[in-house]
Design a protein around this motif. Structure first.
Motif, PDB file in Angstrom:
ATOM      1  N   LEU A   4     -13.629  23.184 -41.053  1.00 61.70           N
ATOM      2  CA  LEU A   4     -12.470  22.751 -41.824  1.00 61.70           C
ATOM      3  C   LEU A   4     -11.572  23.933 -42.190  1.00 61.70           C
ATOM      4  O   LEU A   4     -10.343  23.859 -42.036  1.00 61.70           O
ATOM      5  CB  LEU A   4     -12.923  22.031 -43.098  1.00 61.70           C
ATOM      6  N   THR A   5     -12.163  25.012 -42.659  1.00 62.79           N
ATOM      7  CA  THR A   5     -11.350  26.165 -43.062  1.00 62.79           C
ATOM      8  C   THR A   5     -10.649  26.782 -41.848  1.00 62.79           C
ATOM      9  O   THR A   5      -9.508  27.242 -41.956  1.00 62.79           O
ATOM     10  CB  THR A   5     -12.199  27.218 -43.789  1.00 62.79           C
ATOM     11  N   ASP A   6     -11.311  26.793 -40.699  1.00 63.31           N
ATOM     12  CA  ASP A   6     -10.664  27.291 -39.483  1.00 63.31           C
ATOM     13  C   ASP A   6      -9.463  26.408 -39.130  1.00 63.31           C
ATOM     14  O   ASP A   6      -8.406  26.913 -38.736  1.00 63.31           O
ATOM     15  CB  ASP A   6     -11.654  27.302 -38.310  1.00 63.31           C
ATOM     16  N   HIS A   7      -9.635  25.101 -39.271  1.00 64.06           N
ATOM     17  CA  HIS A   7      -8.530  24.172 -38.985  1.00 64.06           C
ATOM     18  C   HIS A   7      -7.376  24.398 -39.949  1.00 64.06           C
ATOM     19  O   HIS A   7      -6.202  24.429 -39.545  1.00 64.06           O
ATOM     20  CB  HIS A   7      -9.040  22.738 -39.088  1.00 64.06           C
ATOM     21  N   LEU A   8      -7.694  24.592 -41.235  1.00 66.95           N
ATOM     22  CA  LEU A   8      -6.650  24.809 -42.236  1.00 66.95           C
ATOM     23  C   LEU A   8      -5.925  26.138 -41.996  1.00 66.95           C
ATOM     24  O   LEU A   8      -4.707  26.247 -42.204  1.00 66.95           O
ATOM     25  CB  LEU A   8      -7.244  24.782 -43.642  1.00 66.95           C
ATOM     26  N   GLU A   9      -6.669  27.130 -41.516  1.00 67.12           N
ATOM     27  CA  GLU A   9      -6.041  28.418 -41.193  1.00 67.12           C
ATOM     28  C   GLU A   9      -5.037  28.242 -40.061  1.00 67.12           C
ATOM     29  O   GLU A   9      -3.929  28.791 -40.113  1.00 67.12           O
ATOM     30  CB  GLU A   9      -7.109  29.437 -40.803  1.00 67.12           C
ATOM     31  N   ASN A  10      -5.401  27.454 -39.066  1.00 72.13           N
ATOM     32  CA  ASN A  10      -4.483  27.192 -37.962  1.00 72.13           C
ATOM     33  C   ASN A  10      -3.253  26.420 -38.426  1.00 72.13           C
ATOM     34  O   ASN A  10      -2.140  26.681 -37.954  1.00 72.13           O
ATOM     35  CB  ASN A  10      -5.199  26.432 -36.848  1.00 72.13           C
ATOM     36  N   LEU A  11      -3.459  25.486 -39.360  1.00 73.28           N
ATOM     37  CA  LEU A  11      -2.331  24.741 -39.906  1.00 73.28           C
ATOM     38  C   LEU A  11      -1.362  25.683 -40.629  1.00 73.28           C
ATOM     39  O   LEU A  11      -0.146  25.523 -40.540  1.00 73.28           O
ATOM     40  CB  LEU A  11      -2.818  23.659 -40.879  1.00 73.28           C
ATOM     41  N   GLY A  12      -1.937  26.633 -41.360  1.00 72.15           N
ATOM     42  CA  GLY A  12      -1.107  27.573 -42.109  1.00 72.15           C
ATOM     43  C   GLY A  12      -0.260  28.477 -41.240  1.00 72.15           C
ATOM     44  O   GLY A  12       0.738  29.040 -41.691  1.00 72.15           O
ATOM     45  N   LYS A  13      -0.662  28.637 -39.977  1.00 73.91           N
ATOM     46  CA  LYS A  13       0.079  29.515 -39.056  1.00 73.91           C
ATOM     47  C   LYS A  13       1.201  28.781 -38.341  1.00 73.91           C
ATOM     48  O   LYS A  13       1.984  29.410 -37.631  1.00 73.91           O
ATOM     49  CB  LYS A  13      -0.888  30.100 -38.029  1.00 73.91           C
ATOM     50  N   ARG A  14       1.267  27.471 -38.479  1.00 72.48           N
ATOM     51  CA  ARG A  14       2.290  26.705 -37.773  1.00 72.48           C
ATOM     52  C   ARG A  14       3.670  26.863 -38.429  1.00 72.48           C
ATOM     53  O   ARG A  14       3.759  26.987 -39.639  1.00 72.48           O
ATOM     54  CB  ARG A  14       1.911  25.218 -37.717  1.00 72.48           C
TER      55      ARG A  14
END
Length: 207
Positions: free
Chosen positions: A197-207
């Motif tokens: 989940l945190t990896d997914h949220l990190e990717n979201l934050g980079k968009r």
């Protein structure tokens, strides 16, 4: 199942079922011992719907496609029977290592065998089954709860704890992996899911 779909799980009593079927409640006891056995039958009937779903494959050569189809099949069941789905998730399974909502021995065998055939080790296949079950359980219970469905556990009569299922001879992969399935990996599954989940949220934050 249509009685529960229409009036909710709490409406399911032997007397109410008799009225719904236009028969005497006592007549039902010729076919089923009581409400507890009736609830077990409802769970089995819901899971059996997966076998009739043309979009879900019992066997596959691609594990990703298999998981996607299976997950969406279970979700279709949850949305088609939101009042019943919490029962599928909270009803005690046949053994502690059988995890709801994917609680059919046949589907467990299919899951483990498919991943084994696709190159997963025994430990990885078991971990995948446990993580996949947790994903389905959390997401789909939350989805039906958002529709106003009561997802609290159903009160049960004082009954013996479920005994381990018989007939594992028909499920060689399950029989082989039962010791691994019986291990409590709750903490690991939680930590692994949180990391994803945190990896997914990190990717979201980079968009």
């Amino acid at each position: 199942m249509s009685l529960i779909d229409e009036f909710g799980l709490k409406a399911l009593t032997m007397r109410r079922l008799g009225e719904y079927l236009d028969v005497e409640a006592m007549a039902i006891y010729h076919h089923i011992r009581g409400r507890e056995q009736l609830l077990d039958a409802v769970v089995e009937a819901v899971i059996d719907e997966l076998y009739a779903d043309p979009e879900v494959h019992l066997h596959s050569t691609e594990w990703q496609e298999y998981l996607y189809r299976l997950a969406h099949g279970v979700r279709r069941i949850a949305l088609a029977h939101p009042e019943v789905f919490p029962l599928v998730c909270t009803r005690p399974p046949e053994a502690p290592w059988v995890r709801p909502p994917l609680r059919s021995l046949r589907w467990m065998e299919s899951f483990l065998e498919t991943l084994h055939r696709c190159g997963f080790s025994d430990g990885a296949a078991v971990a995948a089954y446990q993580a996949f079950s947790s994903f389905l359980l959390g997401n789909l219970l939350l989805e039906v709860a958002n529709k106003g469905v009561d997802i609290s556990p159903v009160e049960q009569a004082d009954v013996d704890q479920p005994s381990p299922p018989d007939g594992l001879d028909s499920y060689p992969r399950l029989r082989q992996l039962q010791p691994l399935l019986s291990r409590d990996r709750s903490a690991e599954i939680f930590a692994e899911s949180l990391e994803v989940l945190t990896d997914h949220l990190e990717n979201l934050g980079k968009r």
